[in-house]
Design a protein around this motif. Structure first.
Motif, PDB file in Angstrom:
ATOM      1  N   PRO A 121      42.122  38.212  40.150  1.00 12.26           N
ATOM      2  CA  PRO A 121      41.125  39.115  39.562  1.00 12.26           C
ATOM      3  C   PRO A 121      41.172  40.519  40.162  1.00 12.26           C
ATOM      4  O   PRO A 121      40.779  41.487  39.510  1.00 12.26           O
ATOM      5  CB  PRO A 121      39.791  38.427  39.879  1.00 12.26           C
ATOM      6  N   ASN A 145      36.289  38.362  37.741  1.00 14.93           N
ATOM      7  CA  ASN A 145      36.566  37.002  38.202  1.00 14.93           C
ATOM      8  C   ASN A 145      36.224  35.977  37.126  1.00 14.93           C
ATOM      9  O   ASN A 145      36.957  34.999  36.913  1.00 14.93           O
ATOM     10  CB  ASN A 145      35.762  36.714  39.469  1.00 14.93           C
ATOM     11  N   PHE A 199      38.903  36.192  34.442  1.00 11.97           N
ATOM     12  CA  PHE A 199      40.163  35.662  34.962  1.00 11.97           C
ATOM     13  C   PHE A 199      40.188  34.141  34.869  1.00 11.97           C
ATOM     14  O   PHE A 199      41.165  33.544  34.415  1.00 11.97           O
ATOM     15  CB  PHE A 199      40.347  36.105  36.412  1.00 11.97           C
TER      16      PHE A 199
END
Length: 327
Positions: free
Chosen positions: A240, A267, A270
């Motif tokens: 990320p 995040n 991702f």
């Protein structure tokens, strides 16, 4: 190729049938004005008919005519498979196997900042074909985007109830994508590169509605496969932090996808868009070949390597464009 190569030993290799690839590879290494123009066109047979057993065989039923036809099954590997059948000795000539040539759709998917647009445009230019941008970006109003809105419909609000059209956003995009499929099928083009497409749209929909069904996307892809070979290129990122870094470097990334908390939301994206869930749910059951290629590095050399990997992968599946039906 031999003229370009200055190695006598390499020249002598041309006496071997398997050395043509070596000759091309060696010639491309030579730094001359013509070196970049070296290429090799390989003609792959679709149907072969051979004679087994000549007049000297002296066995009952010989000589015979045998036929090999290439199967258009992606599961057979890079070179495909073959169907072999015996044609009884010297009857009437069999009718030619019916064949048709499908179009080619190359779908580029990946998480935010993975390079879908950049790689997609470069690939389309190399192939001399059209590039279809991600509809999720072209159809929404870039001036009305709000931070965190990407998780709620068209990005103009952080709730699904603020705008009457928000709840229908995914259905709207799906309809537009199907319309674009039809336009491609009706056009004279035989190859296209498309960003995100039904596969990426399904992943984005599944991110926001984990329990929802993605059947409509599978139906659309299956219908498209009747007239077009579909291959998927999934651009991967190492972590990320790569996404965060590219957002800091390129302000356009933050404009296209405003976030409230970059690290947290990067995040989240991702994890949701780079896993293999979609591969198991959609790609493998539909028999779609997929290449996962890392695009974390920046710069021209890194992009060139990614493009070479993609072109090599696509070339391995060209034979699947041919659909063969028994006569």
């Amino acid at each position: 190729c031999l003229n370009l190569s200055d190695n006598v030993q390499r020249r002598n290799r041309m006496s071997r049938p398997d050395s043509y690839d070596d000759a091309v590879h060696d010639a491309r290494k030579v730094r001359t004005a013509d070196a970049d123009c070296v290429c090799m066109v390989r003609l792959v047979p679709i149907r072969i008919e051979v004679l087994r057993g000549g007049p000297s065989t002296r066995l009952p039923g010989y000589p015979q005519r045998w036929e090999w036809s290439r199967r258009s099954n992606e599961n057979e590997g890079a070179e495909g498979g073959w169907t072999m059948r015996s044609i009884l000795p010297f009857g009437s000539t069999p009718r030619m196997t019916a064949m048709r040539f499908r179009d080619l759709t190359i779908c580029i998917v990946g998480t935010h900042t993975s390079g879908k647009s950049t790689i997609g445009r470069k690939l389309a230019k190399l192939l001399g074909c059209q590039f279809d941008e991600e509809l999720g970006e072209t159809e929404r109003d870039s001036e009305s985007l709000v931070e965190g809105g990407h998780l709620h419909g068209d990005g103009s609000s952080t709730t699904t109830s603020t705008s009457p059209g928000q709840e229908d956003w995914d259905a709207f995009l799906h309809g537009k994508e199907c319309e674009r499929d039809t336009l491609f099928q009706d056009s004279k083009s035989s190859v296209r590169v498309v960003e995100t497409w039904h596969i990426g749209n399904a992943a984005w929909y599944n991110l926001r509605h984990p329990a929802a069904d993605v059947e409509r996307y599978k139906i659309a892809i299956t219908k498209h496969q009747e007239s077009s070979l579909v291959v998927v290129i999934q651009l991967m990122l190492a972590s990320p932090s790569t996404m965060v870094r590219r957002r800091e470097v390129d302000v356009d990334n933050t404009k296209r996808l405003p976030m409230q908390d970059d690290e947290k939301e990067c995040n989240q994206l991702f994890i949701a868009l780079q896993d293999n869930n979609l591969k198991g749910i959609m790609l493998e059951p539909l028999g779609i070949p997929v290449l996962q290629v890392d695009n974390s590095a920046d710069g021209g050399k890194a992009m060139e390597k990614v493009l070479i990997d993609i072109l090599t992968f696509v070339q391995k599946h060209f034979h699947s464009q041919v659909v063969i039906s028994s006569s």
